[in-house]
Design an enzyme around this catalytic site. Structure first.
Site, mmCIF file in Angstrom:
data_model
loop_
_atom_site.group_PDB
_atom_site.id
_atom_site.type_symbol
_atom_site.label_atom_id
_atom_site.label_comp_id
_atom_site.label_asym_id
_atom_site.label_seq_id
_atom_site.Cartn_x
_atom_site.Cartn_y
_atom_site.Cartn_z
ATOM 1 C CB SER A 53 -0.911 0.010 1.233
ATOM 2 O OG SER A 53 -0.138 -0.015 2.431
ATOM 3 C CB SER A 54 4.035 2.079 1.321
ATOM 4 O OG SER A 54 4.922 1.092 0.811
ATOM 5 N N GLY A 56 3.724 3.212 -5.598
ATOM 6 C CA GLY A 56 3.229 2.867 -6.919
ATOM 7 C C GLY A 56 1.724 2.703 -6.988
ATOM 8 C CB VAL A 144 3.447 -7.925 -3.569
ATOM 9 C CG1 VAL A 144 4.825 -8.251 -3.005
ATOM 10 C CG2 VAL A 144 2.437 -7.763 -2.440
ATOM 11 C CE1 TYR A 243 7.320 -5.854 -16.147
ATOM 12 C CE2 TYR A 243 5.427 -6.553 -17.449
ATOM 13 C CZ TYR A 243 5.966 -6.168 -16.247
ATOM 14 O OH TYR A 243 5.178 -6.100 -15.136
ATOM 15 C CB THR A 284 6.641 2.496 -9.934
ATOM 16 O OG1 THR A 284 7.139 1.368 -10.698
ATOM 17 C CG2 THR A 284 5.253 2.870 -10.444
#
Length: 409
Positions: A53-54, A56, A144, A243, A284
């Site tokens: 939650s902190s 990006g 995450v 990616y 991010t």
């Protein structure tokens, strides 16, 4: 409480300190940027768990959930406290700022600091949901991004890697020297070897997400109609070799397969739903570590300008779909797509043209470098408009309302 004048010190895109006032202002700006709902959320609000939650998209999910849906519940992240020599991590300060916004909005959020992969954290969250929030969880957002994970059953430590599969990949990438001068380089990344793919899937795939659902369901904590979304990314053909077709992409495919499994199961047990939410590009702390992504994002901003949709606006649309304020818009794979603005043929064609032309002597005219540089600095609370960086600032900011000691396995 210690006060210092903080100046940015960095190694590439990694900054050694974070600015508390800048992080606080950044969160306030995100809150203002999130569109307000047509009417204020009524009642106590749905109970949500946001893991990651902190920073990006997880931070965006927290703020958008507060504003659009009036959520209450538990927010989990893993951040480092301030010390005598170093500030806290930026996510620590962003969490403190988010807690202040939640208080002002009169929403009951509990912020936990620790290892989301551990069973100890899962049990602590379950206890809080049971005792503080009536024993029923309405929503779970899983966001995450981690370099490693310890398996709670075996104690094995898995490490994720950013590698192509099957062949070496060469791609352009964007770097800045110590004076901030941009350079376009070509970098080579060797292919995955040994169990690199399996290790990356073990960290970044759906195993831990499913374990969270197992743990909460085993305690009888999933409300009727419970929904869960794991945040993901597909991205451009320009970056797919490293990616989407690389080790991380294999992990994302596992995440999507897990969503399909969970969706069937939740539909049968609680009338619920599990989805992956495919978000658009953003700067991010995780994305800047991926070769080529910095260049791609800078070029994308050069093409779109203000048309680049910030994470908090994307997550506002996700919350509307999860809560039923808007209809679910799923693709053929059952994924919510929040990246349509990025992947149109016109946009991708324009970015591809700029990618081909990108070199050190041309990049300034092709990418929005000032914006990109500023976004990287703002991740750590620097270059945020309205902040006086010549003034001393208190760095010893407490974790909101909880013991700051991380909860480990």
């Amino acid at each position: 409480m210690s006060e210092r004048v903080l100046t940015p010190r960095n190694r590439g895109f990694l900054f050694l300190d974070s600015h508390p006032a800048g992080c606080e202002r950044l969160v306030a700006d995100m809150w203002q940027e999130c569109p307000a709902p047509d009417s204020e959320p009524a009642g106590a609000g749905p109970v949500a768990l946001i893991i990651g939650s902190s920073a990006g998209y997880g931070l965006a999910a927290t703020l958008a959930g507060l504003k659009r849906a009036g959520i209450r519940g538990v927010m989990v992240s893993f951040e480092k406290a301030p010390t005598e020599r170093r500030t806290a991590t930026a996510g620590w300060y962003r969490t403190a700022a988010t807690a202040g916004i939640a208080r002002d909005a009169e929403r009951d959020l509990v912020f936990l600091n620790g290892d989301a992969f551990s069973d100890a954290m899962k049990d602590q969250v379950a206890d809080i949901v049971e005792r503080r929030f009536g024993g029923r969880l309405d929503h779970l957002i899983y966001s995450v991004a981690a370099p490693r994970r310890t398996d709670p059953d075996t104690g094995a430590v898995y490490a994720s890697v950013l590698k192509p599969i099957g062949r070496t990949n060469r791609t352009k990438t964007l770097v800045f020297d110590g004076q901030g001068v941009p350079e376009v380089r070509e970098v080579e990344t060797g292919p995955a070897e040994g169990d690199d793919v399996e290790q990356t899937v073990a960290v970044m795939g759906g195993a831990d997400w499913e374990r969270w659902i197992d743990r909460l369901a085993g305690r009888g904590l999933l409300a009727e109609g419970f929904t869960t979304a794991a945040l993901s990314y597909i991205g451009s053909p320009l970056t797919e070799a490293i990616y989407r077709q690389g080790t991380i992409g294999t992990a994302k495919a596992h995440l999507e397969a897990t969503a399909r499994t969970l969706n069937r199961r939740l539909g049968e047990t609680v009338g619920g739903r599990a989805v992956t939410s495919v978000n658009g590009a953003a700067v991010t702390q995780s994305s800047t570590a991926i070769p080529g992504i910095a260049l791609y994002t800078g070029l994308l901003r050069g093409v779109l300008g203000e048309g680049l949709v910030p994470p908090v606006r994307q997550l506002a649309a996700l919350w509307d779909q999860l809560t039923g304020a808007a209809a679910l818009a799923l693709d053929d794979e059952g994924r919510i797509r929040l990246d349509g603005w990025e992947l149109t043929d016109d946009v991708q064609s324009a970015v591809a043209e700029r990618w081909e032309a990108a070199a050190t002597d041309t990049i300034a005219g092709l990418a929005d470098l000032d914006w990109f540089r500023g976004e990287v600095r703002r991740l750590y609370g620097f270059s945020v408009p309205g902040v006086d960086y010549t003034a001393p600032v208190a760095t010893d900011v407490p974790w909101p309302g909880q013991d700051s000691s991380p909860v480990m396995g």
